[in-house]
Enzyme design. Structure first.
Site, short mmCIF file in Angstrom:
data_model
loop_
_atom_site.label_atom_id
_atom_site.label_comp_id
_atom_site.label_asym_id
_atom_site.label_seq_id
_atom_site.Cartn_x
_atom_site.Cartn_y
_atom_site.Cartn_z
N HIS A 173 0.86 -1.20 0.00
CA HIS A 173 0.00 0.00 0.00
C HIS A 173 0.89 1.24 0.00
O HIS A 173 1.37 1.68 1.04
CB HIS A 173 -0.90 -0.03 1.24
CG HIS A 173 -2.03 0.96 1.21
ND1 HIS A 173 -2.08 2.04 0.35
CD2 HIS A 173 -3.16 1.03 1.95
CE1 HIS A 173 -3.19 2.73 0.57
NE2 HIS A 173 -3.87 2.14 1.54
N HIS A 176 -2.56 7.00 -0.81
CA HIS A 176 -3.51 7.61 0.14
C HIS A 176 -2.93 8.25 1.39
O HIS A 176 -3.61 8.29 2.43
CB HIS A 176 -4.57 6.58 0.55
CG HIS A 176 -5.40 6.11 -0.61
ND1 HIS A 176 -6.06 4.91 -0.64
CD2 HIS A 176 -5.66 6.68 -1.80
CE1 HIS A 176 -6.69 4.77 -1.80
NE2 HIS A 176 -6.45 5.83 -2.52
N TYR A 178 -0.55 7.34 3.47
CA TYR A 178 -0.01 6.53 4.57
C TYR A 178 1.52 6.50 4.49
O TYR A 178 2.13 7.26 3.73
CB TYR A 178 -0.67 5.15 4.55
CG TYR A 178 -2.17 5.28 4.78
CD1 TYR A 178 -2.65 5.80 5.98
CD2 TYR A 178 -3.09 4.98 3.78
CE1 TYR A 178 -4.02 5.99 6.18
CE2 TYR A 178 -4.46 5.17 3.98
CZ TYR A 178 -4.91 5.68 5.19
OH TYR A 178 -6.26 5.88 5.39
C1 LIG Z 1 -15.01 1.92 2.93
C2 LIG Z 1 -13.73 2.14 2.15
C3 LIG Z 1 -12.56 1.57 2.60
C4 LIG Z 1 -11.38 1.71 1.86
N1 LIG Z 1 -10.24 1.09 2.29
C5 LIG Z 1 -9.12 1.10 1.53
C6 LIG Z 1 -7.99 0.35 1.89
O1 LIG Z 1 -7.97 -0.39 2.89
N2 LIG Z 1 -6.90 0.41 1.09
C7 LIG Z 1 -6.88 1.19 -0.06
O2 LIG Z 1 -5.86 1.22 -0.76
N3 LIG Z 1 -7.97 1.90 -0.43
C8 LIG Z 1 -9.08 1.85 0.30
N4 LIG Z 1 -10.20 2.53 -0.11
C9 LIG Z 1 -10.23 3.12 -1.45
C10 LIG Z 1 -10.84 2.12 -2.45
O3 LIG Z 1 -9.99 1.00 -2.65
C11 LIG Z 1 -11.09 2.76 -3.84
O4 LIG Z 1 -9.87 3.19 -4.39
C12 LIG Z 1 -12.06 3.93 -3.72
O5 LIG Z 1 -13.24 3.54 -3.05
C13 LIG Z 1 -12.46 4.48 -5.10
O6 LIG Z 1 -13.02 3.46 -5.90
P1 LIG Z 1 -14.63 3.34 -6.10
O7 LIG Z 1 -15.07 4.64 -6.72
O8 LIG Z 1 -14.77 2.15 -7.02
O9 LIG Z 1 -15.24 3.14 -4.75
C14 LIG Z 1 -11.37 2.45 0.65
C15 LIG Z 1 -12.57 3.06 0.21
C16 LIG Z 1 -13.73 2.90 0.93
C17 LIG Z 1 -15.01 3.51 0.40
#
Ligand SMILES: Cc1cc2nc3c(=O)[nH]c(=O)nc-3n(C[C@H](O)[C@H](O)[C@H](O)COP(=O)(O)O)c2cc1C
Length: 365
Positions: A173, A176, A178
């Site tokens: 990862h 975002h 981190y």
């Molecule tokens: C509830 C939630 C939890 C997420 N947790 C992670 C995570 O653990 N690791 C990560 O890289 N991105 C995480 N994301 C980002 C998602 O992987 C994804 O990139 C983001 O939701 C945008 O894609 P979407 O429009 O298809 O939802 C999270 C997003 C949401 C909504």
């Protein structure tokens, strides 16, 4: 699935990712769900992940801590202890029993944490000692140059543990805001040692992790997630395109399996904004499998695959709310709406394993 139908739905076409033969391009994006009590994965995750498994589908786990300093949110899973490894095993087995390929996303939150999540109430660690302006975070302690190999080693051990748990590979990862992103981005990295300053120096930490993890489990089992254009948690960069291009060029040298990039239009974790920027230069420069994510619908996922802007498309919120998302995309069926208020509820069922399947929706009518 008929040949004609497959031709009409680019997302539902087979793809060979290294040694993994996938039957379609719809990937479960990593999704933190905060239901791993005490940082230990729970039996209810067996149902959650197997609901989202298809034969030949790729799933990426929720972000999973590499060490006891890696956490910044309640009840997120880890993979540093024997107990956690054992707890992951039945979850991974269930995904494999349904024919899925399962990668573990390994992370360290760095300064996106507070003393309450840290062993002995110590300060969270980071590339910097500057805090993020967030009520949940307490000021970090800057890692010394000498301490950095230990953190790299934590990623290496976590990758080894992921293999022990049965995962097919790991996704580092690096997105975002981190820890890895805190090194990559010039808004967050204010170091003056060999891990700070120039673009090359800021990328060193990430690339040393990639190298260590690849040597440990084989580069054909290693992916990385990057969000060069994002600026969550005050981790933005003044030249994201140069950063993204330099990273994919360096990743090519390590010959890793995939690069998973978040679209520039994802300004925060949830909001989509128009952006003139594009991942296409990075897609073209990268030699391995390229996964895109961020605000994709069925239509633009199909276009991305048809126009060769991506090999695979990861879906977060749509997959969270539609356990049978690949089937719905294949049939062009309507989608369940996601409920934001239950994303991080600690309930083992509600908002987690109770989203209906297509058949149930039809029967319910
Ligand atoms: C509830 C939630 C939890 C997420 N947790 C992670 C995570 O653990 N690791 C990560 O890289 N991105 C995480 N994301 C980002 C998602 O992987 C994804 O990139 C983001 O939701 C945008 O894609 P979407 O429009 O298809 O939802 C999270 C997003 C949401 C909504």
């Amino acid at each position: 699935m008929g040949e004609l139908q497959a031709l009409q739905v680019p997302l539902i076409t087979p793809y060979k990712m290294g040694n993994f033969q996938l039957s379609h391009r719809v990937v479960l994006a990593p999704l933190t769900r905060q239901r791993s009590y005490g940082n230990v994965p729970q039996p209810h995750a067996i149902l959650y992940y197997s609901q989202r498994t298809t034969k030949g589908g790729l799933l990426i786990s929720e972000a999973t801590g590499v060490s006891d300093t890696a956490q910044g949110y309640p009840d997120t899973p880890g993979i540093w202890s024997k107990e956690q490894v054992e707890a992951w095993k039945p979850i991974v087995d269930a995904v494999h029993a349904e024919g899925g390929t399962f990668f573990c996303q390994i992370w360290h939150v760095g300064r996106v944490s507070n003393t309450g999540f840290q062993p002995n109430g110590q300060d969270p660690i980071s590339s910097t000692d500057r805090s993020v302006n967030d009520a949940q975070c307490t000021p970090p302690r800057r890692l010394s140059t000498e301490e950095i190999p230990q953190i790299i080693n934590d990623f290496k051990l976590a990758a080894r543990n992921a293999m022990e748990a049965g995962f097919d590979g790991v996704e580092i990862h690096g997105a975002h805001g981190y820890l890895i992103d805190q090194f990559l981005k010039d808004q967050a990295n204010d170091r003056t040692d060999k891990y700070g300053g120039s673009l090359e120096n800021r990328c060193k930490f990430a690339l040393e992790i990639v190298k260590a993890v690849s040597e440990e489990i084989g580069s054909d089992r290693v992916g990385i997630r990057l969000s060069p254009f994002a600026n969550y948690m005050e981790s933005g960069d003044s030249n994201p395109e140069a950063l993204g291009l330099y990273l994919v060029g360096s990743l090519n040298k390590h010959n890793i399996l995939y690069c998973h990039m978040v679209e520039p239009r994802m300004k925060t974790l949830g909001d989509i904004a128009e952006s003139p920027q594009s991942l296409v230069p990075m897609r073209k420069a990268f030699h391995g499998t390229f996964i895109v994510a961020g605000g994709y619908s069925r239509e633009d996922g199909n276009s991305a695959v048809a126009e060769n802007r991506a090999d695979l498309v990861a879906y977060g919120r749509p997959f969270l709310a539609n356990p049978d998302l690949p089937k719905r995309f294949e049939l062009n069926a309507p989608l369940n709406k996601y409920n934001r208020s239950t994303f991080y509820l600690s309930d083992p069922v509600v908002g987690y394993t109770d989203y209906p399947f297509l058949d149930e929706t039809i029967t319910a009518k």
